[in-house]
Design a protein around this motif. Structure first.
Motif, mmCIF file in Angstrom:
data_model
loop_
_atom_site.group_PDB
_atom_site.id
_atom_site.type_symbol
_atom_site.label_atom_id
_atom_site.label_comp_id
_atom_site.label_asym_id
_atom_site.label_seq_id
_atom_site.Cartn_x
_atom_site.Cartn_y
_atom_site.Cartn_z
ATOM 1 N N TRP A 1 0.839 -1.201 0.000
ATOM 2 C CA TRP A 1 0.000 0.000 0.000
ATOM 3 C C TRP A 1 0.877 1.256 0.000
ATOM 4 O O TRP A 1 0.670 2.173 -0.794
ATOM 5 N N MET A 2 1.849 1.306 0.893
ATOM 6 C CA MET A 2 2.707 2.483 1.010
ATOM 7 C C MET A 2 3.513 2.706 -0.266
ATOM 8 O O MET A 2 3.687 3.843 -0.728
ATOM 9 N N ALA A 3 3.981 1.626 -0.865
ATOM 10 C CA ALA A 3 4.737 1.754 -2.117
ATOM 11 C C ALA A 3 3.853 2.318 -3.225
ATOM 12 O O ALA A 3 4.289 3.163 -4.026
ATOM 13 N N SER A 4 2.613 1.849 -3.263
ATOM 14 C CA SER A 4 1.674 2.337 -4.271
ATOM 15 C C SER A 4 1.344 3.816 -4.058
ATOM 16 O O SER A 4 1.306 4.608 -5.011
ATOM 17 N N PHE A 5 1.104 4.203 -2.788
ATOM 18 C CA PHE A 5 0.840 5.614 -2.481
ATOM 19 C C PHE A 5 2.026 6.483 -2.915
ATOM 20 O O PHE A 5 1.853 7.547 -3.517
ATOM 21 N N ASN A 6 3.234 6.014 -2.585
ATOM 22 C CA ASN A 6 4.443 6.780 -2.923
ATOM 23 C C ASN A 6 4.603 6.930 -4.437
ATOM 24 O O ASN A 6 4.944 8.015 -4.926
ATOM 25 N N GLU A 7 4.373 5.848 -5.167
ATOM 26 C CA GLU A 7 4.505 5.902 -6.623
ATOM 27 C C GLU A 7 3.504 6.880 -7.221
ATOM 28 O O GLU A 7 3.839 7.702 -8.081
ATOM 29 N N SER A 8 2.261 6.792 -6.753
ATOM 30 C CA SER A 8 1.228 7.702 -7.271
ATOM 31 C C SER A 8 1.557 9.158 -6.935
ATOM 32 O O SER A 8 1.407 10.057 -7.774
ATOM 33 N N PHE A 9 2.010 9.387 -5.708
ATOM 34 C CA PHE A 9 2.322 10.758 -5.293
ATOM 35 C C PHE A 9 3.456 11.311 -6.161
ATOM 36 O O PHE A 9 3.387 12.452 -6.650
ATOM 37 N N HIS A 10 4.489 10.517 -6.347
ATOM 38 C CA HIS A 10 5.620 10.980 -7.143
ATOM 39 C C HIS A 10 5.197 11.243 -8.585
ATOM 40 O O HIS A 10 5.545 12.287 -9.167
ATOM 41 N N THR A 11 4.434 10.340 -9.176
ATOM 42 C CA THR A 11 4.045 10.462 -10.579
ATOM 43 C C THR A 11 3.128 11.659 -10.811
ATOM 44 O O THR A 11 3.300 12.404 -11.778
#
Length: 538
Positions: free
Chosen positions: A147-157
């Motif tokens: 979940w955290m990895a997905s949130f981070n990827e979306s935030f960065h993108t």
């Protein structure tokens, strides 16, 4: 065409920047105002432009001619004879007429509209990126790290990848990002709620860190996207309430423990919304992180942080409160600094909800001692009035249940003048008429402003209590001068004479009258009114 004097050229550039902030392209009313001002300017309807001293005046031919006075130093204080409130199209037309003599009007308008265009571009780009991410992501399965990895990827993108976003673009990007990560929530209701909770806490922390990294000032944050921090806090509170209805599955334990570890970022990030992030931390620890052994571990963790900002101190205090260690909690609350004052009300509210009246007393006492000093920090009367009303509402149940009306009265006294209405009613209902009259004198209220029925009641019980109020009223009107005030003073003096007679203290009246007349012997008009009122012989 008038040529703008050199002394006005620098203030004009300052006013051009000020109008960029005063008028917002994304606000429809402001967009229409700029359009109308442009039309008036481009049609050549600004005339009689004059520079006199530090004043700029002009006439704008509209349906009816409008007289404008432009203040370049404080553009929002400019004036117009038209009935519109605030900055109007006529003032803008005069400003554009001035600007056209030194700069390009089209360039100013283009710059003014730039944030709106950038927000639109950012939103469209963010939506496209969110769609691309959704195509490969799918629904999230229960796994905290993923979940955290997905949130981070979306935030960065969405938020970071292409450029450093301007503060006015953040809100649009935030909305796209939030819709994106919510769209991949698990189907099962309980897991979905937990996913939303973790996502909101992540976003709150990430948005704080992002704002600090971009160097956005408190003013920028409050102007452009602070509302999203409030929305996240409300959403987190609602989600926790829904999760608390039933016992949580054992499968949640690992997620809750990891979220607990991440929660301290709310306190440690050097972000300006100190109250909001401390409040969110307290909410999570009060309602969600409930294992008693965690409190001591978290206290140790926070105490080991070298730089202790105020939210960290609030967090430590709250953990002692949850441990029911009132001695340690009160040590933190009783420090002389007023900074802790607004936080105390939360603990009072918690104790009141739990009806822990015995435990609540020292907290209320500590709070009342700080109220006067805390209220002095603000200059907004209505803000303080609203705060005091909330305070009295919060402590009233305890004062009633514990029979501590002394504390309630002390709180009313400490919060004067904002508590006047409640205190006045309480004193009169309790027939504490001596305190009631003292209160009116303290508030410097003229006796003619007070309710007649109240005065009649007190006069029946003890007329002497009203003497100071009438004396104060007489002095007030004499000091104001003028025939109307002198007549009112004489009217109050007649009432005084009646009261002294009722009290069989005519000698006191005579002594007072003689001293007053001597003191005011140079006030011929007042002496004449005393004769007309037959207080003295003609």
């Amino acid at each position: 065409m008038s040529t703008i004097p050199e002394r006005f050229q620098e203030p004009l550039q300052f006013a051009a920047k000020a109008l960029m902030d005063l008028l917002r392209a994304e606000v429809p009313e402001d967009e229409r105002l700029v359009q109308k001002g442009l039309i008036l300017f481009r049609q050549g309807l600004v005339y009689q432009l004059r520079f006199e001293g530090d004043q700029i005046t002009a006439t704008v031919q509209d349906v009816t001619p409008a007289k404008v006075r432009l203040d370049l130093d404080f553009i929002h204080l400019s004036e117009c004879s038209c009935p519109a409130d605030g900055f109007c199209r006529h003032q803008l037309a005069v400003f554009l007429q001035l600007l056209s003599q030194t700069n390009s009007v089209s360039a100013w308008v283009e710059e003014w509209r730039k944030p709106l265009k950038e927000k639109k571009v950012a939103k469209e780009l963010g939506i496209q990126k969110a769609k691309d991410l959704l195509m490969v992501a799918g629904r999230q399965q229960p796994n905290y790290d993923r979940w955290m990895a997905s949130f981070n990827e979306s935030f960065h993108t969405i938020m970071e990848e292409n450029s450093t976003p301007k503060p006015y673009v953040i809100s649009e990007l935030y909305k796209v990002f939030t819709r994106r990560w919510k769209a991949t929530a698990p189907f099962e209701q309980e897991w979905k709620l937990l996913y939303l909770l973790v996502g909101h806490v992540f976003t709150f922390n990430k948005m704080m860190e992002f704002s600090v990294r971009l160097g956005h000032s408190t003013e920028m944050v409050k102007r452009y996207y602070v509302q999203h921090f409030y929305e996240m806090t409300d959403d987190i509170s609602d989600i926790i309430d829904k999760l608390s209805v039933h016992s949580l599955p054992f499968a949640f334990d690992e997620f809750i423990e990891k979220l607990k570890e991440d929660s301290s970022d709310l306190l440690t990030t050097p972000f300006d919304l100190e109250y909001e992030r401390a409040q969110l931390y307290r909410l999570l620890w009060t309602k969600f992180f409930k294992k008693k052994e965690w409190y001591a571990e978290e206290i140790k963790k926070l105490r080991n942080i070298e730089e202790k900002n105020f939210p960290i101190i609030v967090g430590i205090t709250h953990l002692y409160f949850l441990q029911r260690d009132d001695e340690m909690t009160l040590q933190f609350l009783n420090v002389p600094d007023e900074q802790m004052t607004p936080y105390i009300l939360y603990w009072i509210e918690r104790l009141s909800l739990q009806k822990e009246w015995k435990r609540m007393g020292p907290y209320v006492e500590a709070y009342i001692k700080k109220l006067s000093g805390y209220l002095a920090l603000s200059t907004n009367y209505y803000e303080k009035l609203s705060y005091v009303r909330h305070v009295m509402k919060m402590i009233q149940p305890f004062c009633s249940e514990a029979n501590r009306q002394d504390l309630y009265e002390k709180a009313l006294i400490e919060t004067l003048p904002y508590s006047y209405s409640d205190y006045e009613i309480m004193l009169f209902d309790n027939q504490a008429f001596d305190k009631w009259t003292d209160l009116q004198a303290f508030m410097d209220y003229d006796i003619e402003m007070l309710h007649t029925n109240r005065l009649k009641t007190i006069e029946k019980v003890d007329p002497s209590l009203l003497l100071p109020l009438y004396h104060q009223s007489v002095q007030h009107h004499i000091a104001q001068k003028g025939r109307d005030h002198y007549r009112e003073a004489v009217r109050q003096m007649k009432k005084l004479r009646t009261l002294y007679k009722k009290l069989k203290q005519q000698d006191e009246w005579e002594f007072y009258l003689e001293a007053l007349l001597e003191k005011t012997k140079r006030l011929r008009a007042f002496q004449e009114e005393c004769k007309r009122g037959k207080l003295i012989d003609a």
